[in-house]
Design an enzyme around this catalytic site. Sequence first.
Site, PDB file in Angstrom:
ATOM      1  N   HIS A 321      14.200  49.017  40.041  1.00 19.35           N
ATOM      2  CA  HIS A 321      12.959  49.143  40.826  1.00 19.35           C
ATOM      3  C   HIS A 321      12.973  48.341  42.111  1.00 19.35           C
ATOM      4  O   HIS A 321      11.938  48.228  42.759  1.00 19.35           O
ATOM      5  CB  HIS A 321      11.758  48.657  40.015  1.00 19.35           C
ATOM      6  CG  HIS A 321      11.457  49.496  38.825  1.00 19.35           C
ATOM      7  ND1 HIS A 321      10.565  50.541  38.858  1.00 19.35           N
ATOM      8  CD2 HIS A 321      11.942  49.462  37.574  1.00 19.35           C
ATOM      9  CE1 HIS A 321      10.503  51.089  37.663  1.00 19.35           C
ATOM     10  NE2 HIS A 321      11.332  50.456  36.866  1.00 19.35           N
ATOM     11  N   LYS A 500      -1.858  46.221  47.560  1.00 25.70           N
ATOM     12  CA  LYS A 500      -0.572  46.042  46.881  1.00 25.70           C
ATOM     13  C   LYS A 500      -0.318  44.544  46.754  1.00 25.70           C
ATOM     14  O   LYS A 500      -1.033  43.749  47.383  1.00 25.70           O
ATOM     15  CB  LYS A 500       0.565  46.711  47.652  1.00 25.70           C
ATOM     16  CG  LYS A 500       0.559  46.412  49.158  1.00 25.70           C
ATOM     17  CD  LYS A 500       1.576  47.246  49.925  1.00 25.70           C
ATOM     18  CE  LYS A 500       1.100  48.638  50.274  1.00 25.70           C
ATOM     19  NZ  LYS A 500       1.764  49.698  49.567  1.00 25.70           N
ATOM     20  N   ARG A 501       0.693  44.161  45.947  1.00 27.87           N
ATOM     21  CA  ARG A 501       1.037  42.743  45.875  1.00 27.87           C
ATOM     22  C   ARG A 501       1.302  42.210  47.282  1.00 27.87           C
ATOM     23  O   ARG A 501       1.732  42.957  48.157  1.00 27.87           O
ATOM     24  CB  ARG A 501       2.310  42.544  45.041  1.00 27.87           C
ATOM     25  CG  ARG A 501       2.130  42.679  43.555  1.00 27.87           C
ATOM     26  CD  ARG A 501       3.461  42.548  42.832  1.00 27.87           C
ATOM     27  NE  ARG A 501       4.380  43.586  43.245  1.00 27.87           N
ATOM     28  CZ  ARG A 501       5.667  43.407  43.551  1.00 27.87           C
ATOM     29  NH1 ARG A 501       6.187  42.192  43.489  1.00 27.87           N
ATOM     30  NH2 ARG A 501       6.437  44.398  43.919  1.00 27.87           N
ATOM     31  N   LYS A 506       6.345  43.836  52.405  1.00 25.81           N
ATOM     32  CA  LYS A 506       5.279  44.851  52.475  1.00 25.81           C
ATOM     33  C   LYS A 506       4.484  44.726  53.777  1.00 25.81           C
ATOM     34  O   LYS A 506       3.707  45.577  54.132  1.00 25.81           O
ATOM     35  CB  LYS A 506       4.360  44.736  51.262  1.00 25.81           C
ATOM     36  CG  LYS A 506       5.083  45.068  49.941  1.00 25.81           C
ATOM     37  CD  LYS A 506       4.171  44.924  48.755  1.00 25.81           C
ATOM     38  CE  LYS A 506       4.857  45.106  47.400  1.00 25.81           C
ATOM     39  NZ  LYS A 506       5.063  46.512  47.024  1.00 25.81           N
ATOM     40  N   THR A 607       3.815  53.477  44.664  1.00 30.74           N
ATOM     41  CA  THR A 607       3.088  54.491  43.888  1.00 30.74           C
ATOM     42  C   THR A 607       1.644  54.557  44.376  1.00 30.74           C
ATOM     43  O   THR A 607       0.993  55.591  44.242  1.00 30.74           O
ATOM     44  CB  THR A 607       3.106  54.167  42.374  1.00 30.74           C
ATOM     45  OG1 THR A 607       2.805  52.778  42.217  1.00 30.74           O
ATOM     46  CG2 THR A 607       4.452  54.481  41.753  1.00 30.74           C
ATOM     47  N   LYS A 611      -1.115  57.777  44.976  1.00 32.23           N
ATOM     48  CA  LYS A 611      -2.508  57.824  44.507  1.00 32.23           C
ATOM     49  C   LYS A 611      -3.443  58.067  45.692  1.00 32.23           C
ATOM     50  O   LYS A 611      -4.390  58.862  45.618  1.00 32.23           O
ATOM     51  CB  LYS A 611      -2.893  56.498  43.829  1.00 32.23           C
ATOM     52  CG  LYS A 611      -2.107  56.217  42.570  1.00 32.23           C
ATOM     53  CD  LYS A 611      -2.229  54.753  42.127  1.00 32.23           C
ATOM     54  CE  LYS A 611      -1.155  54.440  41.095  1.00 32.23           C
ATOM     55  NZ  LYS A 611      -0.946  53.009  40.866  1.00 32.23           N
TER      56      LYS A 611
HETATM   57  C1  26Q Z   1      12.963  39.088  38.716  1.00 30.45           C
HETATM   58  C2  26Q Z   1      13.707  37.953  38.504  1.00 30.45           C
HETATM   59  C3  26Q Z   1      13.079  36.767  38.314  1.00 30.45           C
HETATM   60  C4  26Q Z   1      11.707  36.738  38.373  1.00 30.45           C
HETATM   61  C5  26Q Z   1      10.970  37.868  38.584  1.00 30.45           C
HETATM   62  C6  26Q Z   1      11.592  39.050  38.753  1.00 30.45           C
HETATM   63  C7  26Q Z   1      10.791  40.266  39.027  1.00 30.45           C
HETATM   64  C8  26Q Z   1       9.479  40.404  38.620  1.00 30.45           C
HETATM   65  C9  26Q Z   1       8.744  41.556  38.900  1.00 30.45           C
HETATM   66  C10 26Q Z   1      11.357  41.309  39.716  1.00 30.45           C
HETATM   67  C11 26Q Z   1      10.624  42.437  39.991  1.00 30.45           C
HETATM   68  C12 26Q Z   1       9.309  42.584  39.597  1.00 30.45           C
HETATM   69  C13 26Q Z   1       8.495  43.766  39.909  1.00 30.45           C
HETATM   70  C14 26Q Z   1       8.939  44.735  40.647  1.00 30.45           C
HETATM   71  C15 26Q Z   1       8.112  45.879  41.026  1.00 30.45           C
HETATM   72  O1  26Q Z   1       6.930  45.956  40.727  1.00 30.45           O
HETATM   73  N1  26Q Z   1       8.720  46.830  41.716  1.00 30.45           N
HETATM   74  C16 26Q Z   1       8.020  47.994  42.190  1.00 30.45           C
HETATM   75  O2  26Q Z   1       8.245  49.044  41.266  1.00 30.45           O
HETATM   76  C17 26Q Z   1       7.487  50.185  41.601  1.00 30.45           C
HETATM   77  C18 26Q Z   1       7.672  51.200  40.496  1.00 30.45           C
HETATM   78  O3  26Q Z   1       8.961  51.727  40.531  1.00 30.45           O
HETATM   79  C19 26Q Z   1       7.904  50.718  42.956  1.00 30.45           C
HETATM   80  O4  26Q Z   1       7.064  51.788  43.292  1.00 30.45           O
HETATM   81  C20 26Q Z   1       7.806  49.637  44.020  1.00 30.45           C
HETATM   82  O5  26Q Z   1       8.350  50.093  45.234  1.00 30.45           O
HETATM   83  C21 26Q Z   1       8.543  48.401  43.561  1.00 30.45           C
HETATM   84  O6  26Q Z   1       8.324  47.325  44.468  1.00 30.45           O
END
Ligand code: 26Q
Length: 760
Positions: A321, A500-501, A506, A607, A611
């Site tokens: 992702h 979004k976050r 972003k 996503t 929406k």
């Molecule tokens: C990884 C390593 C250590 C600590 C935290 C993490 C970590 C935590 C959360 C890495 C990634 C996330 C979340 C990622 C995320 O939400 N990605 C989003 O996924 C969506 C669904 O596929 C996409 O639409 C977004 O583009 C993408 O940012």
Amino acid sequence: MPERKCIMKLKSRLESLAQNSFALPLIDCSPQQVFELLLILCRNLAYERPAPKGEKKLYYFSAEFLLGKLLSNNLLALGIYDEAKAVLSDLGLELSEIEDFEPEPSLGNGGLGRLAACFLDSIAALGLWGDGVGLNYHYGLFFQRFENHKQGEYPNPWIKPQSWLVETGLSFPVSFGSFTVNAQLKDISIPSAGTGLSNRLHLFDVEEPYPLPLSGIDFDKSDIPHCLTAFLYPDDSDEKGRLLRVYQQYFMVSAGAQLILKELDDKGFSPENLADHVSIQINDTHPSMLIPELIRLMVDRGLSMDSAIEQVRQSCAYTNHAILAEALEKWPLDFIETVAPQLVPIIQELDLRVKKAHPESPPIIDEDELVHMAYLDIHYGHSINGVAALHTDILKHTELAPFYSLYPEKFNNKTNGVSFRRWLEVCNPLLSGFITKRIGEGWKKDTSILTYLEDFVDDKDSLNELLAIKSENKRRLKQEIFRLQGAHLNENSVFDIQIKRFHEYKRQQMNALYVIYKYLEIKEGNLPPRPITVIFGGKAAPAYTMAKHIIHLILCLQSLIENDPAVSPWLQVLMVENYNVSKAELLIPACDISEQISLASKEASGTGNMKLMANGAITLGTMDGANVEIADLVGAENIYTFGKSSPQVIKLYAEESYEPLEFYHRSAIEPLVDFILSPELLAIGDPLALTALWKDLKHKDWFMSLLDLEDYIAAKEKALSDYENREAWAKKMLINIARSGFFSSDRSIAQYNEEIWQLC
Ligand code: 26Q
């Protein structure tokens, strides 16, 4: 309309539940009690439903499931949505006021977690046999409150005496070297509309959860047995936090692996036949230790290493992702030794096999003794997918290129999708009614039918009705924002929304620089054709300082503009407090312009963009993630794109040739960046935070906001001026809605099933 008979049946069930639960007639129950009665009713009805049948079952492993409120979804899936509304109306209540009593399970950060929730919805809707597996975080993602123009973080408990959780009575021992924790299994039903069936979300929990912290979100991270399920992603800025994250991951996958093998055994099959009966989707790398754990447990049960590896390989598939290198998890082998020493020899064996067979491939355990979790999935799974066409392309040819040349057949794309049941049918009843009135109910089951709406693209009445619906949704948002935050929105302004976050890639900071541009223009007397409301919503990770500085800048701008009578009639900034799924459900139907402005190549998919499109917002975006597919579908006249392309950006990074200072010194940019340190803003905000942000933009700007800024301003100005031709704008809205059907998660899941899981 539901038949009166069905309404009476539902009412009499609620009457007897009211007697049993509260010893009260239904009519005397408080709205809170009525909510609880509906919850109990739905929970029981869903839990009684049988699971879909099949030879093979899917387990969707994810550290996040951002479910949002579940009452409407359940009522809809159980086929009693309209009846419930009618019963409530007999009681003088509205469904929306009842839902206010439902705490939102915020078991996710953002896109990845919300996608997992939409996928569970679609897996059930397609009648597929598939359960989610995750953790039952007691405090979910923190509650965000604004204090002194900054984000404050508070615990966000969601589990009340009556909740959607069902205690299953099942538990699995998870051994952490020197101690063992029993993972208690709690389930949330995922019923589906039309099938009479229900899947489940399995959430593992500790026996004795960590007590609610007295203040803030800090807690004793060394009290592992109690805090494994306290918070979603505890602050990982220190080593204890990072170690706890690995504990959490192992807790989830070890209990999950035991559940899989138990269910296989219950069906009378042995681990030798795992791949015939089990498909596993690994949602990003957070559950990747599942691979060595399953292999370990299968070898313990008598399988040879070779056959355990082969069975696991044929069962497991991995979704990536993220493109950002820092999001690819790498854990010190030491951590795994501390958390689950029994896993270390397995990981070492898996690494050795790769080093022997593919000496040219990047190793799973590198020379710094870091374990690359994604590489485990790539070598020991059978599928690797990206989440949008561009993203998959970047994985194949850039980020994971060495693996693509090794295993081209494993790589595939599955463009994300969203549940139209939640993100259109339930959250936007007016638009939903508009669509049904014109093309019938069929779109609810098959969103590709939405294209029939294009027959109405020249129908003035339809276009006017569409505009009226948007206005009504803006009024609804205005009311709610006033109720929740006391802010006054102008419903006649353009609603430009970025939700979004908070993350530098972003580029909320670029939007903030636009706000500054517009502020200065208005100060100069250059008024826009109509007032503009720029709305932001989102949280910054507690340890992510720069993202918090960006929130600070936006809150300072909000306050500056609000208090400037020369500007406030024309421009408003609103930062929505504690943005979450419920807030998204209100904001999305009210949006005119959808901000999707990530630096090209950085957003895997997005996503929210889907929406917003489905709700008639027009995208203002870069050619990034799924925006590229949106642009292909709607054509250049129905989207506003700008900025450097993904290959151009990738080249800039490769050559290390981007110099923010060059852009900063342009006459159109310097005053905007420097305004961050203007006396007006310094009088409101924290000089240290604002200076840090200003310096970063000038000298670092890792995500190249200044590179795209002028182009962005021009594209936004064009969108705002086009907005004034209301009929032409309504046509753009209609075309966006009509062509959004591709982005249904039902389509994504059908593709996962056909090409990866092959469940039936
Ligand atoms: C990884 C390593 C250590 C600590 C935290 C993490 C970590 C935590 C959360 C890495 C990634 C996330 C979340 C990622 C995320 O939400 N990605 C989003 O996924 C969506 C669904 O596929 C996409 O639409 C977004 O583009 C993408 O940012």
